[in-house]
Design a protein around this motif. Structure first.
Motif, PDB file in Angstrom:
ATOM      1  N   SER A  49       0.857  -1.176   0.000  1.00 30.26           N
ATOM      2  CA  SER A  49       0.000   0.000   0.000  1.00 30.26           C
ATOM      3  C   SER A  49       0.896   1.229   0.000  1.00 30.26           C
ATOM      4  O   SER A  49       1.715   1.407   0.899  1.00 30.26           O
TER       5      SER A  49
ATOM      6  N   ARG B 161      -4.655   9.809  -1.828  1.00 33.81           N
ATOM      7  CA  ARG B 161      -4.840   8.653  -2.726  1.00 33.81           C
ATOM      8  C   ARG B 161      -3.774   7.600  -2.409  1.00 33.81           C
ATOM      9  O   ARG B 161      -2.616   7.924  -2.178  1.00 33.81           O
TER      10      ARG B 161
ATOM     11  N   GLN C 228      -2.403   3.520  -3.638  1.00 31.26           N
ATOM     12  CA  GLN C 228      -2.417   2.404  -4.580  1.00 31.26           C
ATOM     13  C   GLN C 228      -2.133   1.143  -3.773  1.00 31.26           C
ATOM     14  O   GLN C 228      -1.132   1.076  -3.060  1.00 31.26           O
TER      15      GLN C 228
ATOM     16  N   THR D 138      -5.793  -1.838  -6.693  1.00 31.55           N
ATOM     17  CA  THR D 138      -6.874  -0.936  -6.306  1.00 31.55           C
ATOM     18  C   THR D 138      -6.352   0.462  -6.058  1.00 31.55           C
ATOM     19  O   THR D 138      -5.313   0.644  -5.435  1.00 31.55           O
ATOM     20  N   GLN D 139      -7.101   1.441  -6.550  1.00 36.65           N
ATOM     21  CA  GLN D 139      -6.836   2.844  -6.212  1.00 36.65           C
ATOM     22  C   GLN D 139      -7.865   3.257  -5.179  1.00 36.65           C
ATOM     23  O   GLN D 139      -9.063   3.032  -5.368  1.00 36.65           O
ATOM     24  N   ILE D 140      -7.407   3.859  -4.085  1.00 37.73           N
ATOM     25  CA  ILE D 140      -8.307   4.284  -3.017  1.00 37.73           C
ATOM     26  C   ILE D 140      -8.143   5.773  -2.782  1.00 37.73           C
ATOM     27  O   ILE D 140      -7.022   6.269  -2.626  1.00 37.73           O
TER      28      ILE D 140
ATOM     29  N   ILE E 164     -13.653   6.057   2.430  1.00 37.34           N
ATOM     30  CA  ILE E 164     -12.785   5.854   1.273  1.00 37.34           C
ATOM     31  C   ILE E 164     -13.600   5.303   0.117  1.00 37.34           C
ATOM     32  O   ILE E 164     -14.614   4.629   0.321  1.00 37.34           O
ATOM     33  N   LYS E 165     -13.124   5.592  -1.084  1.00 40.26           N
ATOM     34  CA  LYS E 165     -13.746   5.050  -2.295  1.00 40.26           C
ATOM     35  C   LYS E 165     -12.678   4.291  -3.054  1.00 40.26           C
ATOM     36  O   LYS E 165     -11.620   4.845  -3.367  1.00 40.26           O
ATOM     37  N   ALA E 166     -12.960   3.021  -3.336  1.00 32.93           N
ATOM     38  CA  ALA E 166     -12.019   2.154  -4.030  1.00 32.93           C
ATOM     39  C   ALA E 166     -12.464   1.943  -5.465  1.00 32.93           C
ATOM     40  O   ALA E 166     -13.647   1.704  -5.725  1.00 32.93           O
ATOM     41  N   GLU E 167     -11.501   2.022  -6.363  1.00 39.27           N
ATOM     42  CA  GLU E 167     -11.756   1.756  -7.776  1.00 39.27           C
ATOM     43  C   GLU E 167     -10.827   0.652  -8.233  1.00 39.27           C
ATOM     44  O   GLU E 167      -9.680   0.581  -7.823  1.00 39.27           O
TER      45      GLU E 167
END
Length: 136
Positions: free
Chosen positions: A37, A49, A51, A63-65, A78-81
Motif C-alpha cells: 500500500s 490517494r 495504490q 486498487t486505487q483508493i 474511502i472510495k475504491a476503484e
C-alpha cells in the motif's frame, strides 16, 4: 449493492487507533490480502490517494483508493476503484478503556455482491488481526 461490515473493541486510545487504521500504508500489517500500500498523493486527509496491491479469494485486485471524508479521530470514508469497487466507512468511538472500530462497506457490482457473507467473515478475521497488532 451489497453491504458488509465488522467491528471490534480495541484496548487503545481512539487517536492511536484512528491514526493507525486511516493510514492505509499500515494495511499490509493487519489485512492479510494486502501485500503493498503506497500513498501517492495527499497527507492522509480528504484528497489522499493510495495504490494497493491485494488478493482476495485468489483474485489479484490492484486498487486505487481515495479518501473522500475524514474527521479525526471519529470517521473516514474511502472510495475504491478497480476490480472490486466499493465505498467503505471507518467509524471510531470511545468504548470503556478502549476504542470501538467499525468498517462498513458497500460493494458496487457483481460478482462480489453474492460473496457478501464470505466478505463479512473475512472482515471479522482482519479485525481480530488488527487487534493483535495494536495490543501486542
Amino acid at each position: 449493492m451489497a453491504a458488509v461490515g465488522a467491528h471490534i473493541v480495541i484496548a487503545r486510545p481512539i487517536v492511536e487507533v484512528y491514526d493507525f487504521v486511516t493510514d492505509l500504508r499500515n494495511d499490509p500489517t493487519w489485512w492479510s490480502g494486502i501485500s503493498r500500500s503506497v500513498r501517492v498523493a495527499g497527507e492522509g486527509g480528504v484528497g489522499t490517494r493510495y495504490q494497493l496491491e491485494a488478493r482476495l479469494l485468489g483474485v489479484s485486485l490492484p486498487t486505487q483508493i481515495d479518501v473522500i471524508e475524514a474527521e479525526r479521530p471519529h470517521r473516514m470514508t474511502i472510495k475504491a476503484e478497480g476490480k472490486l469497487p466499493y465505498v467503505a466507512r471507518y467509524t471510531l468511538a470511545p468504548a470503556g478503556n478502549g476504542t470501538r472500530f467499525a468498517i462498513y462497506a458497500e460493494i458496487e457490482q457483481s460478482p462480489w455482491r453474492q460473496l457478501a457473507p464470505v466478505l463479512s467473515m473475512v472482515m471479522r478475521h482482519h479485525m481480530r488481526s488488527l487487534n493483535r497488532v495494536l495490543t501486542n
